[in-house]
Design a protein around this motif. Structure first.
Motif, PDB file in Angstrom:
ATOM      1  N   VAL A  58     -13.240  36.549 -15.123  1.00 37.27           N
ATOM      2  CA  VAL A  58     -13.852  35.384 -14.961  1.00 37.27           C
ATOM      3  C   VAL A  58     -12.530  34.479 -14.966  1.00 37.27           C
ATOM      4  O   VAL A  58     -11.461  35.088 -15.175  1.00 37.27           O
ATOM      5  N   SER A  71     -12.414  29.944 -18.547  1.00 35.26           N
ATOM      6  CA  SER A  71     -14.026  29.841 -18.496  1.00 35.26           C
ATOM      7  C   SER A  71     -14.501  29.976 -19.915  1.00 35.26           C
ATOM      8  O   SER A  71     -14.112  30.586 -20.788  1.00 35.26           O
ATOM      9  N   PHE A 113     -17.933  34.706 -11.023  1.00 36.12           N
ATOM     10  CA  PHE A 113     -17.231  36.015 -11.718  1.00 36.12           C
ATOM     11  C   PHE A 113     -17.141  36.906 -10.267  1.00 36.12           C
ATOM     12  O   PHE A 113     -17.253  36.724  -9.467  1.00 36.12           O
TER      13      PHE A 113
END
Length: 324
Positions: free
Chosen positions: A134, A138, A202
């Motif tokens: 990710v 994040s 993702f």
């Protein structure tokens, strides 16, 4: 008899050939000209990084020129098609992952080649860790976080560049009853900015490319797809540890010749590949790029591919992946 034993027997039988006497003389002089190694991904990709290490060592061992042919596109099917149709003289070799050789038949309704009938395996040389990544900033720090987030929105997106990325992501979504739209990219470097800036929520990508990006802080790794943890991603949990029972997917890479290539040439090339795969320097290099050595003989590689084809059918079905 175990089903896997039957498959191994099929693999061994598929490689039992009557070898003309002239083939041995041809193999003695091999290689007499540059060898062309086809890779279905562009320069700078994880596959290219992996492939060039082995091609460089091949050049050192043989003393001959090795030409790397990067032919990206169509989920590597362009490269596979070129080698399938190449002259079977030992000078056109495919470096490919089992995700291409076993998975393509479940992703595409029709292919201009058959990954079993049109190729002769020369052995395997590496197994790759795939990772869930990710954006570095994040708020998602685990698979549990990611699953919880995906259940709060119907606008989530993930990226993919190959069959393994699709399979891992779709199987994860199926097992967690979550949703996210897949976005196709030609290469991992092209997808990188969209993961880093959060355009993609993702991505599940090969660790060979991701390892350097994680170390540089451009990506955050929250899980590996193998059944065991990876030394290349210390402290990162597996998907199984995150609660996804029996989730264990990672591609292995092998070398393939066109059907009809004389077996003595295949065996000679195989010996070089296995020699490189077993070198301590290779293990160190592979660890640095999220991989481990793998060294099957041609017969073992063929049996492994046949087993994967049988194994992956139900996995693709469970992930509800429809051929395009």
């Amino acid at each position: 008899m175990d089903r896997r034993d039957v498959i191994k027997g099929m693999g061994a039988g598929a490689l039992t050939l009557t070898v003309p006497a002239g083939a041995f003389a041809q193999a003695e002089n091999y290689p007499a000209q540059p060898m062309h190694i086809y890779i279905g991904f562009p320069a700078g990709s994880g596959a290219d990084i992996l492939g060039r290490y082995f091609t460089n060592r091949l050049g050192q061992i043989t003393g001959k020129t090795i030409v790397v042919e990067n032919r990206p596109g169509a989920n590597s099917n362009i490269a596979l098609g070129l080698v399938a149709k190449a002259k079977p003289d030992g000078y056109s070799i495919l470096f490919s992952a089992n995700s291409n050789m076993a998975g393509s038949r479940y992703l595409f309704k029709s292919l201009p080649f058959d990954t079993v009938q049109d190729f002769v395996p020369a052995g395997t040389f590496a197994q790759i860790v795939f990772v869930v990544v990710v954006a570095p900033d994040s708020k998602i720090n685990s698979i549990a976080d990611l699953t919880a987030f995906l259940k709060t929105t119907d606008r989530a997106k993930y990226g993919y560049t190959n069959q393994m990325g699709i399979l891992c992501a779709e199987l994860y979504k199926s097992m967690t009853n979550s949703k996210a739209e897949g976005v196709s990219y030609r290469t991992a470097p092209e997808a990188l900015p969209d993961v880093t800036n959060g355009t993609l929520d993702f991505m599940i990508m090969d660790g060979t490319f991701a390892a350097a990006q994680v170390r540089a802080g451009r990506l955050k790794c929250i899980a590996v797809t193998t059944g065991h943890r990876s030394d290349s991603f210390p402290g990162v949990q597996t998907m199984q540890e995150a609660g996804l029972k029996n989730f264990d997917l990672s591609p292995w890479w092998g070398a393939y010749f066109p059907k009809g290539t004389p077996q003595p040439i295949v065996d000679k090339f195989s010996a070089w590949i296995l020699q490189i795969a077993k070198e301590p320097e290779t293990a160190k290099f592979l660890e640095s790029v999220g991989a481990v050595p793998h060294h099957d003989t041609p017969k073992e590689a063929n049996a492994r591919l046949l087993a994967d084809i049988e194994l992956w059918g139900p996995i693709f079905k469970a992930a509800n992946i429809q051929p395009q």
